[in-house]
Design a protein around this motif. Structure first.
Motif, PDB file in Angstrom:
ATOM      1  N   LEU A 216       0.900  -1.326  -0.113  1.00  0.00           N
ATOM      2  CA  LEU A 216      -0.081   0.240  -0.177  1.00  0.00           C
ATOM      3  C   LEU A 216       0.628   1.314  -0.240  1.00  0.00           C
ATOM      4  O   LEU A 216       1.662   1.174   0.725  1.00  0.00           O
ATOM      5  N   LEU A 217      -0.196   2.662  -0.373  1.00  0.00           N
ATOM      6  CA  LEU A 217       1.156   3.592  -0.249  1.00  0.00           C
ATOM      7  C   LEU A 217       0.762   3.890   1.218  1.00  0.00           C
ATOM      8  O   LEU A 217      -0.115   4.625   1.294  1.00  0.00           O
ATOM      9  N   LEU A 218       1.883   4.489   1.173  1.00  0.00           N
ATOM     10  CA  LEU A 218       2.318   5.149   2.305  1.00  0.00           C
ATOM     11  C   LEU A 218       2.830   6.883   2.029  1.00  0.00           C
ATOM     12  O   LEU A 218       3.536   6.996   0.937  1.00  0.00           O
ATOM     13  N   PRO A 219       2.950   8.070   2.868  1.00  0.00           N
ATOM     14  CA  PRO A 219       3.046   9.801   2.837  1.00  0.00           C
ATOM     15  C   PRO A 219       4.477   9.515   2.527  1.00  0.00           C
ATOM     16  O   PRO A 219       4.932   8.764   3.695  1.00  0.00           O
ATOM     17  N   LYS A 220       5.159   9.905   2.306  1.00  0.00           N
ATOM     18  CA  LYS A 220       6.679  10.742   2.302  1.00  0.00           C
ATOM     19  C   LYS A 220       6.963  10.868   3.897  1.00  0.00           C
ATOM     20  O   LYS A 220       7.985  10.348   3.913  1.00  0.00           O
TER      21      LYS A 220
ATOM     22  N   PHE B  37       2.474   9.272  10.246  1.00  0.00           N
ATOM     23  CA  PHE B  37       2.195  10.314   9.766  1.00  0.00           C
ATOM     24  C   PHE B  37       1.762  11.652   9.765  1.00  0.00           C
ATOM     25  O   PHE B  37       0.645  11.013  10.663  1.00  0.00           O
ATOM     26  N   SER B  38       1.646  12.046   8.973  1.00  0.00           N
ATOM     27  CA  SER B  38       0.599  13.339   9.275  1.00  0.00           C
ATOM     28  C   SER B  38       0.143  13.634   7.513  1.00  0.00           C
ATOM     29  O   SER B  38       1.039  13.935   6.909  1.00  0.00           O
ATOM     30  N   ILE B  39      -0.523  14.422   8.063  1.00  0.00           N
ATOM     31  CA  ILE B  39      -1.528  15.060   6.685  1.00  0.00           C
ATOM     32  C   ILE B  39      -1.915  16.656   6.892  1.00  0.00           C
ATOM     33  O   ILE B  39      -3.125  16.894   7.473  1.00  0.00           O
ATOM     34  N   PRO B  40      -0.632  17.754   5.964  1.00  0.00           N
ATOM     35  CA  PRO B  40      -1.152  18.625   6.610  1.00  0.00           C
ATOM     36  C   PRO B  40      -2.804  19.603   5.257  1.00  0.00           C
ATOM     37  O   PRO B  40      -2.565  18.623   4.108  1.00  0.00           O
ATOM     38  N   THR B  41      -3.691  20.054   5.852  1.00  0.00           N
ATOM     39  CA  THR B  41      -4.784  20.764   4.716  1.00  0.00           C
ATOM     40  C   THR B  41      -5.187  22.045   5.590  1.00  0.00           C
ATOM     41  O   THR B  41      -4.870  22.593   5.901  1.00  0.00           O
TER      42      THR B  41
END
Length: 275
Positions: free
Chosen positions: A90-94, A103-107
């Motif tokens: 599965l794809l994971l964030p860099k 991980f974190s996801i900025p919005t």
């Protein structure tokens, strides 16, 4: 405004069933529902227990389903998952940690932080010093930004006698830590297959229903020897965040009968029975 699809506890297997339920039927319905009704979402977060038996074919087949969702998908791990197989399929964030799937996801409306609460060899969870140090750095860097924490294991008791023992171990220390940061606005958790909401240490929290099957409510009492999934339909969550306000809609995406064992289908109402 940011809009998010929240999934939890897929318990996917490529063959057979889990607790009598067919995860492939449920996933087909989920993908169709999301693509039909929620293509305007920015991304999808899955808060763990992606696969039930954690085999390579399970993750490979699941990846084919997730690739059909018409938005980025961010997978997390639960107690049933294998980190190495998640990474290879599965794809994971860099910005994902090297050892943990965290991980974190900025919005524009805040920072979504996805935590790894898995404890090797246990159904219960943990949050070790290395993971805490990483989170500390993220929270300090996010000063003044709203932060929303996603995790698999709840760090508090939820009034579920059969499930609370397998929550995050030493959850009090975790709650003491995150409650010291005013940036933390909400905790969003999987694992228990029940919808529960409240506040802890002044922080709002919500748990998510499962994609595959639901756990019974604590009343009437049950134990693992008598466990049977409840006759409740699978759900996904739709989260919207705007101007600091979070709204969570628990959403049924298919009929309970789809992918459910016939022995667990609801009894007909007396008024619907043939004479």
């Amino acid at each position: 405004m940011v809009k998010i699809v929240w999934l939890s506890d897929l318990h996917f297997v490529t063959q057979g069933d889990v607790q009598g339920h067919d995860p492939r039927a449920r996933m087909r319905a989920l993908v169709d529902f999301v693509n039909r009704h929620h293509r305007d979402c920015s991304f999808c977060i899955i808060s763990g227990d992606l696969a039930d038996r954690a085999t390579a074919p399970d993750y490979a087949h699941l990846a084919e389903f997730l690739a059909q969702i018409e938005m980025p998908v961010f997978p997390m791990v639960g107690n049933h998952d294998n980190r190495d197989l998640v990474r290879s399929n599965l794809l994971l964030p860099k910005n994902c940690m090297a050892e943990f799937i965290q991980f974190s996801i900025p919005t524009p409306d805040g920072l979504m932080v996805c935590l790894d609460t898995q404890k090797a060899g246990s159904d219960a969870g943990e949050f070790c010093a290395e993971r805490t140090s990483w989170l500390k750095g993220v929270l300090e860097a996010a000063k003044g930004t709203s932060v929303y924490l996603f995790m698999h294991h709840p760090p508090m008791r939820l009034g579920l006698p059969m499930l609370d023992p397998d929550n995050m171990q030493d959850g009090d220390a975790f709650l003491d830590f995150v409650s010291a940061f005013p940036e933390v606005k909400h905790l969003l958790m999987g694992h228990v297959h029940r919808p529960i909401a409240g506040t802890v240490r002044g922080i709002p929290f919500a748990s998510m229903r499962a994609v595959l099957y639901q756990a019974p409510s604590p009343v009437p009492a049950w134990d693992w020897d008598s466990f049977t999934p409840s006759r409740e339909a699978p759900n996904l969550g739709i989260i919207t965040i705007e101007n600091g306000d979070l709204n969570l809609q628990y959403t049924q995406f298919c009929e309970y009968s789809l992918g459910a064992p016939m022995t667990l289908l609801p009894e007909p109402h007396p008024g619907q029975m043939e004479e």
